[in-house]
Design a protein around this motif. Structure first.
Motif, PDB file in Angstrom:
ATOM      1  N   TRP A  15      38.368  52.676  39.837  1.00  0.00           N
ATOM      2  CA  TRP A  15      39.109  53.215  40.972  1.00  0.00           C
ATOM      3  C   TRP A  15      39.485  52.120  41.970  1.00  0.00           C
ATOM      4  CZ3 TRP A  15      41.834  57.318  42.002  1.00  0.00           C
ATOM      5  CH2 TRP A  15      41.605  58.503  41.303  1.00  0.00           C
ATOM      6  N   ILE A  16      38.519  51.246  42.282  1.00  0.00           N
ATOM      7  CA  ILE A  16      38.796  50.172  43.246  1.00  0.00           C
ATOM      8  C   ILE A  16      39.860  49.232  42.693  1.00  0.00           C
ATOM      9  CG2 ILE A  16      37.828  48.176  44.447  1.00  0.00           C
ATOM     10  CD1 ILE A  16      35.166  49.691  44.562  1.00  0.00           C
ATOM     11  N   ALA A  17      39.705  48.831  41.428  1.00  0.00           N
ATOM     12  CA  ALA A  17      40.697  47.941  40.815  1.00  0.00           C
ATOM     13  C   ALA A  17      42.069  48.615  40.778  1.00  0.00           C
ATOM     14  CB  ALA A  17      40.252  47.559  39.403  1.00  0.00           C
ATOM     15  N   GLY A  18      42.099  49.921  40.528  1.00  0.00           N
ATOM     16  CA  GLY A  18      43.366  50.641  40.503  1.00  0.00           C
ATOM     17  C   GLY A  18      44.053  50.661  41.855  1.00  0.00           C
ATOM     18  N   VAL A  19      43.273  50.874  42.913  1.00  0.00           N
ATOM     19  CA  VAL A  19      43.839  50.864  44.269  1.00  0.00           C
ATOM     20  C   VAL A  19      44.393  49.485  44.598  1.00  0.00           C
ATOM     21  CG1 VAL A  19      43.285  51.049  46.722  1.00  0.00           C
ATOM     22  CG2 VAL A  19      42.425  52.765  45.116  1.00  0.00           C
ATOM     23  N   LEU A  20      43.631  48.443  44.278  1.00  0.00           N
ATOM     24  CA  LEU A  20      44.108  47.076  44.536  1.00  0.00           C
ATOM     25  C   LEU A  20      45.384  46.782  43.763  1.00  0.00           C
ATOM     26  CD1 LEU A  20      40.676  45.192  44.409  1.00  0.00           C
ATOM     27  CD2 LEU A  20      42.007  45.780  46.447  1.00  0.00           C
ATOM     28  N   LEU A  21      45.459  47.284  42.540  1.00  0.00           N
ATOM     29  CA  LEU A  21      46.658  47.084  41.727  1.00  0.00           C
ATOM     30  C   LEU A  21      47.865  47.764  42.370  1.00  0.00           C
ATOM     31  CD1 LEU A  21      48.079  46.210  39.088  1.00  0.00           C
ATOM     32  CD2 LEU A  21      47.273  48.369  38.082  1.00  0.00           C
ATOM     33  N   VAL A  22      47.686  48.999  42.818  1.00  0.00           N
ATOM     34  CA  VAL A  22      48.793  49.731  43.445  1.00  0.00           C
ATOM     35  C   VAL A  22      49.273  49.009  44.705  1.00  0.00           C
ATOM     36  CG1 VAL A  22      49.398  51.866  44.655  1.00  0.00           C
ATOM     37  CG2 VAL A  22      48.152  51.965  42.491  1.00  0.00           C
ATOM     38  N   VAL A  23      48.346  48.508  45.515  1.00  0.00           N
ATOM     39  CA  VAL A  23      48.733  47.784  46.734  1.00  0.00           C
ATOM     40  C   VAL A  23      49.496  46.511  46.376  1.00  0.00           C
ATOM     41  CG1 VAL A  23      47.884  46.606  48.800  1.00  0.00           C
ATOM     42  CG2 VAL A  23      46.816  48.747  48.059  1.00  0.00           C
ATOM     43  N   ASN A  24      49.022  45.818  45.336  1.00  0.00           N
ATOM     44  CA  ASN A  24      49.697  44.597  44.883  1.00  0.00           C
ATOM     45  C   ASN A  24      51.128  44.903  44.456  1.00  0.00           C
ATOM     46  OD1 ASN A  24      50.531  42.249  43.480  1.00  0.00           O
ATOM     47  ND2 ASN A  24      48.422  41.751  42.938  1.00  0.00           N
ATOM     48  N   LEU A  25      51.303  45.946  43.670  1.00  0.00           N
ATOM     49  CA  LEU A  25      52.639  46.310  43.208  1.00  0.00           C
ATOM     50  C   LEU A  25      53.516  46.783  44.362  1.00  0.00           C
ATOM     51  CD1 LEU A  25      51.765  48.140  39.868  1.00  0.00           C
ATOM     52  CD2 LEU A  25      52.544  45.791  40.187  1.00  0.00           C
ATOM     53  N   ALA A  51      41.025  39.531  44.083  1.00  0.00           N
ATOM     54  CA  ALA A  51      40.143  40.699  44.221  1.00  0.00           C
ATOM     55  C   ALA A  51      40.255  41.707  43.083  1.00  0.00           C
ATOM     56  CB  ALA A  51      40.447  41.408  45.552  1.00  0.00           C
ATOM     57  N   LEU A  52      41.253  41.566  42.208  1.00  0.00           N
ATOM     58  CA  LEU A  52      41.548  42.611  41.234  1.00  0.00           C
ATOM     59  C   LEU A  52      40.408  42.865  40.247  1.00  0.00           C
ATOM     60  CD1 LEU A  52      43.615  44.616  40.110  1.00  0.00           C
ATOM     61  CD2 LEU A  52      44.544  42.758  38.707  1.00  0.00           C
ATOM     62  N   LEU A  53      39.838  41.820  39.664  1.00  0.00           N
ATOM     63  CA  LEU A  53      38.847  42.000  38.609  1.00  0.00           C
ATOM     64  C   LEU A  53      37.394  42.115  39.062  1.00  0.00           C
ATOM     65  CD1 LEU A  53      40.054  39.828  35.594  1.00  0.00           C
ATOM     66  CD2 LEU A  53      40.511  42.207  36.131  1.00  0.00           C
ATOM     67  N   PRO A  54      36.982  41.536  40.212  1.00  0.00           N
ATOM     68  CA  PRO A  54      35.573  41.635  40.601  1.00  0.00           C
ATOM     69  C   PRO A  54      34.975  43.041  40.578  1.00  0.00           C
ATOM     70  CG  PRO A  54      36.627  39.984  41.941  1.00  0.00           C
ATOM     71  CD  PRO A  54      37.710  40.607  41.102  1.00  0.00           C
ATOM     72  N   PRO A  55      35.704  44.117  40.925  1.00  0.00           N
ATOM     73  CA  PRO A  55      35.076  45.441  40.817  1.00  0.00           C
ATOM     74  C   PRO A  55      34.628  45.771  39.395  1.00  0.00           C
ATOM     75  CG  PRO A  55      37.048  45.569  42.178  1.00  0.00           C
ATOM     76  CD  PRO A  55      37.035  44.200  41.576  1.00  0.00           C
ATOM     77  N   ILE A  56      35.363  45.294  38.396  1.00  0.00           N
ATOM     78  CA  ILE A  56      34.981  45.544  37.006  1.00  0.00           C
ATOM     79  C   ILE A  56      33.796  44.669  36.622  1.00  0.00           C
ATOM     80  CG2 ILE A  56      35.773  45.457  34.607  1.00  0.00           C
ATOM     81  CD1 ILE A  56      38.571  46.116  35.598  1.00  0.00           C
ATOM     82  N   TRP A  57      33.778  43.404  37.090  1.00  0.00           N
ATOM     83  CA  TRP A  57      32.617  42.544  36.835  1.00  0.00           C
ATOM     84  C   TRP A  57      31.352  43.186  37.390  1.00  0.00           C
ATOM     85  CZ3 TRP A  57      34.838  37.611  39.639  1.00  0.00           C
ATOM     86  CH2 TRP A  57      36.028  37.227  39.020  1.00  0.00           C
ATOM     87  N   ILE A  58      31.433  43.641  38.637  1.00  0.00           N
ATOM     88  CA  ILE A  58      30.269  44.217  39.300  1.00  0.00           C
ATOM     89  C   ILE A  58      29.788  45.455  38.545  1.00  0.00           C
ATOM     90  CG2 ILE A  58      29.454  45.332  41.421  1.00  0.00           C
ATOM     91  CD1 ILE A  58      31.435  43.463  42.927  1.00  0.00           C
ATOM     92  N   ALA A  59      30.735  46.258  38.063  1.00  0.00           N
ATOM     93  CA  ALA A  59      30.363  47.444  37.292  1.00  0.00           C
ATOM     94  C   ALA A  59      29.605  47.057  36.027  1.00  0.00           C
ATOM     95  CB  ALA A  59      31.613  48.245  36.939  1.00  0.00           C
ATOM     96  N   LEU A  60      30.081  46.021  35.325  1.00  0.00           N
ATOM     97  CA  LEU A  60      29.400  45.586  34.110  1.00  0.00           C
ATOM     98  C   LEU A  60      28.014  45.027  34.426  1.00  0.00           C
ATOM     99  CD1 LEU A  60      32.347  43.905  32.177  1.00  0.00           C
ATOM    100  CD2 LEU A  60      31.243  46.083  31.671  1.00  0.00           C
TER     101      LEU A  60
END
Length: 230
Positions: A15-25, A51-60
């Protein structure tokens, strides 16, 4: 067969990565329409690439990926790709982006190698991946000038990652999206002029989705004990 719920760390990270992606676009769209302060929007986009990928790193990490060798290599690969995002956006130097992404994909190969016999890389489909890589990589390499050899090598490594990742549905889709995003990026850099935000939409959406799907595939493989199969 019941569907296994997505673990909460991955849900939050996605969700966090998705929000960051939408803001970037959104920032890319405003830049293309010449709305707002171009300098601030560019700075925002650079920050968002970091900032895009760190939320996924943290999840893993929260799921215990570092307890497994495969998980450690996967996280290392994702971190290298994230550094490529950030440093590539910050410096604007293509070789920095390609170099870090190449290292990241090599790390993905190491992470995926233990499950190679269960993947499309262990069958006739590997030939199709290689042919696509040679054709697409060759077209891009023609326009890449002195970077032709690294670009072709990158394409082959990318195809190998996609084939080895195809051990389950998330891995198959993630690998294919990785190929789509990176090949479109290569075409935009070296072959044809693809306007922003069109290139950003295609490349970033495919790339972010690929990272999320590969993370989901990793979580499933570790849970099922498939990652240690020789």
């Amino acid at each position: 067969m019941p569907t296994t719920p997505l673990p909460r760390p991955l849900r939050v990270g996605f969700w966090i990565a998705g929000v960051l992606l939408v803001v970037n676009l959104g920032a890319a769209t405003l830049l293309a329409l010449e709305i707002g302060d171009a300098g601030l929007l560019e700075q925002l986009r650079v920050a968002l690439m970091w900032a895009l990928l760190p939320p996924i790193w943290i999840a893993l990490l929260a799921l215990g990926a570092l307890r497994h060798a495969v998980g450690r290599w996967h996280v290392a690969a994702a971190v290298l790709c994230g550094l490529g995002d950030g440093l590539g956006a910050t410096t604007g130097i293509t070789i920095v982006l390609l170099g870090l992404f190449l290292l990241g994909h090599i790390a993905y190969l190491v992470a995926l190698w233990p499950t190679r016999r269960r993947s499309l890389a262990w069958g006739p489909a590997a030939i199709a991946y290689a042919v696509i890589a040679l054709i697409a990589g060759g077209v891009i390499a023609i326009g890449a000038g002195p970077l032709a050899v690294p670009v072709l090598l990158y394409s082959l490594v990318l195809a190998a990652v996609a084939a080895l990742a195809a051990i389950d549905v998330p891995g198959l889709l993630g690998g294919l999206l990785f190929m789509v995003g990176d090949l479109v990026l290569g075409l935009g850099l070296f072959v044809v002029d693809i306007p922003d935000p069109l290139r950003s939409i295609v490349v970033l959406v495919a790339y972010a989705a690929a990272q999320a799907l590969l993370a989901l595939s990793l979580q499933q493989r570790l849970r099922l004990g498939l990652a240690v199969v020789p």
